[in-house]
Motif scaffolding. Structure first.
Motif, mmCIF file in Angstrom:
data_model
loop_
_atom_site.group_PDB
_atom_site.id
_atom_site.type_symbol
_atom_site.label_atom_id
_atom_site.label_comp_id
_atom_site.label_asym_id
_atom_site.label_seq_id
_atom_site.Cartn_x
_atom_site.Cartn_y
_atom_site.Cartn_z
ATOM 1 N N ALA A 1 0.827 -1.209 0.000
ATOM 2 C CA ALA A 1 0.000 0.000 0.000
ATOM 3 C C ALA A 1 0.861 1.259 0.000
ATOM 4 O O ALA A 1 0.555 2.232 -0.705
ATOM 5 C CB ALA A 1 -0.923 -0.005 1.221
ATOM 6 N N LEU A 2 1.941 1.257 0.782
ATOM 7 C CA LEU A 2 2.837 2.419 0.803
ATOM 8 C C LEU A 2 3.473 2.640 -0.564
ATOM 9 O O LEU A 2 3.625 3.786 -1.019
ATOM 10 C CB LEU A 2 3.919 2.222 1.865
ATOM 11 N N ALA A 3 3.833 1.547 -1.229
ATOM 12 C CA ALA A 3 4.419 1.659 -2.569
ATOM 13 C C ALA A 3 3.411 2.258 -3.546
ATOM 14 O O ALA A 3 3.763 3.098 -4.388
ATOM 15 C CB ALA A 3 4.889 0.292 -3.049
ATOM 16 N N VAL A 4 2.142 1.854 -3.423
ATOM 17 C CA VAL A 4 1.085 2.399 -4.291
ATOM 18 C C VAL A 4 0.937 3.902 -4.064
ATOM 19 O O VAL A 4 0.863 4.692 -5.017
ATOM 20 C CB VAL A 4 -0.256 1.680 -4.025
ATOM 21 N N LEU A 5 0.912 4.323 -2.802
ATOM 22 C CA LEU A 5 0.745 5.739 -2.490
ATOM 23 C C LEU A 5 1.948 6.562 -2.956
ATOM 24 O O LEU A 5 1.783 7.659 -3.507
ATOM 25 C CB LEU A 5 0.548 5.920 -0.978
ATOM 26 N N LEU A 6 3.141 6.029 -2.739
ATOM 27 C CA LEU A 6 4.347 6.738 -3.183
ATOM 28 C C LEU A 6 4.362 6.891 -4.704
ATOM 29 O O LEU A 6 4.685 7.959 -5.235
ATOM 30 C CB LEU A 6 5.598 5.983 -2.718
ATOM 31 N N ASN A 7 4.019 5.822 -5.394
ATOM 32 C CA ASN A 7 3.996 5.856 -6.856
ATOM 33 C C ASN A 7 2.982 6.879 -7.353
ATOM 34 O O ASN A 7 3.257 7.652 -8.290
ATOM 35 C CB ASN A 7 3.657 4.466 -7.386
ATOM 36 N N ALA A 8 1.799 6.926 -6.712
ATOM 37 C CA ALA A 8 0.760 7.866 -7.126
ATOM 38 C C ALA A 8 1.168 9.312 -6.886
ATOM 39 O O ALA A 8 0.754 10.212 -7.617
ATOM 40 C CB ALA A 8 -0.529 7.564 -6.373
ATOM 41 N N ALA A 9 2.009 9.531 -5.870
ATOM 42 C CA ALA A 9 2.429 10.895 -5.530
ATOM 43 C C ALA A 9 3.626 11.356 -6.350
ATOM 44 O O ALA A 9 4.171 12.431 -6.095
ATOM 45 C CB ALA A 9 2.746 10.981 -4.045
ATOM 46 N N GLY A 10 4.043 10.564 -7.316
ATOM 47 C CA GLY A 10 5.119 10.982 -8.210
ATOM 48 C C GLY A 10 6.491 10.471 -7.855
ATOM 49 O O GLY A 10 7.482 10.868 -8.476
ATOM 50 N N HIS A 11 6.573 9.570 -6.861
ATOM 51 C CA HIS A 11 7.863 8.949 -6.520
ATOM 52 C C HIS A 11 7.953 7.630 -7.278
ATOM 53 O O HIS A 11 7.192 6.696 -6.989
ATOM 54 C CB HIS A 11 7.960 8.713 -5.015
ATOM 55 N N PRO A 12 8.868 7.518 -8.248
ATOM 56 C CA PRO A 12 8.918 6.304 -9.076
ATOM 57 C C PRO A 12 9.141 5.038 -8.253
ATOM 58 O O PRO A 12 10.128 4.918 -7.524
ATOM 59 C CB PRO A 12 10.108 6.563 -10.015
ATOM 60 N N VAL A 13 8.187 4.134 -8.350
ATOM 61 C CA VAL A 13 8.267 2.846 -7.651
ATOM 62 C C VAL A 13 7.939 1.751 -8.657
ATOM 63 O O VAL A 13 6.922 1.832 -9.355
ATOM 64 C CB VAL A 13 7.273 2.774 -6.473
ATOM 65 N N GLN A 14 8.781 0.748 -8.738
ATOM 66 C CA GLN A 14 8.529 -0.371 -9.641
ATOM 67 C C GLN A 14 7.605 -1.364 -8.924
ATOM 68 O O GLN A 14 8.068 -2.228 -8.183
ATOM 69 C CB GLN A 14 9.840 -1.036 -10.037
ATOM 70 N N MET A 15 6.317 -1.219 -9.155
ATOM 71 C CA MET A 15 5.347 -2.003 -8.402
ATOM 72 C C MET A 15 5.486 -3.512 -8.594
ATOM 73 O O MET A 15 5.424 -4.263 -7.624
ATOM 74 C CB MET A 15 3.930 -1.548 -8.746
ATOM 75 N N PRO A 16 5.670 -4.020 -9.832
ATOM 76 C CA PRO A 16 5.859 -5.467 -9.962
ATOM 77 C C PRO A 16 7.065 -5.964 -9.161
ATOM 78 O O PRO A 16 7.010 -7.041 -8.561
ATOM 79 C CB PRO A 16 6.063 -5.660 -11.473
ATOM 80 N N LEU A 17 8.141 -5.167 -9.130
ATOM 81 C CA LEU A 17 9.323 -5.549 -8.356
ATOM 82 C C LEU A 17 8.999 -5.604 -6.874
ATOM 83 O O LEU A 17 9.347 -6.572 -6.183
ATOM 84 C CB LEU A 17 10.460 -4.551 -8.611
ATOM 85 N N ILE A 18 8.318 -4.577 -6.367
ATOM 86 C CA ILE A 18 7.949 -4.541 -4.955
ATOM 87 C C ILE A 18 7.045 -5.717 -4.608
ATOM 88 O O ILE A 18 7.214 -6.379 -3.571
ATOM 89 C CB ILE A 18 7.245 -3.209 -4.609
ATOM 90 N N SER A 19 6.089 -5.990 -5.466
ATOM 91 C CA SER A 19 5.156 -7.098 -5.222
ATOM 92 C C SER A 19 5.890 -8.431 -5.170
ATOM 93 O O SER A 19 5.653 -9.248 -4.269
ATOM 94 C CB SER A 19 4.081 -7.139 -6.316
ATOM 95 N N MET A 20 6.788 -8.658 -6.116
ATOM 96 C CA MET A 20 7.507 -9.927 -6.157
ATOM 97 C C MET A 20 8.457 -10.078 -4.971
ATOM 98 O O MET A 20 8.556 -11.154 -4.373
ATOM 99 C CB MET A 20 8.266 -10.052 -7.478
ATOM 100 N N LEU A 21 9.129 -9.001 -4.617
ATOM 101 C CA LEU A 21 10.004 -9.058 -3.442
ATOM 102 C C LEU A 21 9.184 -9.325 -2.183
ATOM 103 O O LEU A 21 9.592 -10.114 -1.318
ATOM 104 C CB LEU A 21 10.788 -7.753 -3.300
ATOM 105 N N GLY A 22 8.034 -8.651 -2.088
ATOM 106 C CA GLY A 22 7.182 -8.850 -0.923
ATOM 107 C C GLY A 22 6.637 -10.260 -0.838
ATOM 108 O O GLY A 22 6.638 -10.874 0.243
#
Length: 214
Positions: free
Chosen positions: A101-122
């Motif tokens: 959820a934090l990654a989703v919020l950061l990505n939406a606020a303009g902080h580049p986050v690789q969501m598939p990477l975060i999901s797979m690591l998690g």
């Protein structure tokens, strides 16, 4: 782990999510990307408030289940004897929800986050944590590898979960390695499904060997 402590940690997770939303919401668009397909393409959106409330509700429900399920477990299938392990696993799942959820919020606020990477690591980390404790679970109706054959036999339950612990940890390590190598999420999903199928078949074979031949 005492129930009061698990509730405190769950409440802390919710507070972290709320504070992150307050900090980041002024920088979010009206529609927030919240879901990605196996190719890393966005295929789901929510409002900023929905992107915060949904994982918050999930964490709250998991926190309540952490207290409720041990209390309602029937005799012979009680969670209480391994209650601390159960609580740790439930907190690990909540932590996974929080990080995503934090990654989703950061990505939406303009902080580049690789969501598939975060999901797979998690997912990989969660599989390894669960795998580490899987062999310490005892027969119950709510958590673990619950097949007709593991629920019918203590010996089959123990053997299946001992094997399952190793397979979960190997799958988790594979998921982390795959994520770091830039592999697709679909491969990790296939690995997890393969482990689930293998353990189902193993529990049946173990039941036939241990119970039907005695």
């Amino acid at each position: 782990m005492k129930p009061a402590r698990t509730l405190f940690i769950s409440a802390l997770f919710v507070l972290i999510l709320l504070l992150a939303f307050v900090w980041l919401s002024p920088h979010m668009p009206a529609r927030v990307p919240t879901h990605w397909n196996a190719q890393g393409q966005v295929n789901g959106y929510m409002s900023p408030l929905g992107a915060m409330l949904t994982p918050m509700i999930v964490i709250a429900v998991l926190a309540m289940l952490t207290l409720l399920l041990p209390a309602i477990s029937p005799r012979g299938f009680a969670i209480m004897p391994f209650g601390s392990i159960f609580a740790l696993i439930m907190l690990a799942v909540q932590a996974f929800v929080l990080v995503t959820a934090l990654a989703v919020l950061l990505n939406a606020a303009g902080h580049p986050v690789q969501m598939p990477l975060i999901s797979m690591l998690g997912i990989g980390a969660l599989l390894m944590i669960v795998g580490n404790y899987l062999g310490k679970l005892r027969k119950n109706f709510f958590i673990g590898i619950r097949t007709p054959w593991t629920l019918a036999s203590d010996a089959v339950w123990e053997r299946t979960h001992r094997v399952g612990g190793w397979l979960f940890m190997l799958a988790g390590a594979a998921g982390i390695a795959l994520a770091l190598a830039g592999g697709p999420l679909g491969v990790l999903v296939a690995i997890v499904l393969g482990v689930a199928l293998a353990l189902t078949v193993y529990s049946y074979i173990a039941y036939r060997r241990l119970e039907l031949h005695h």
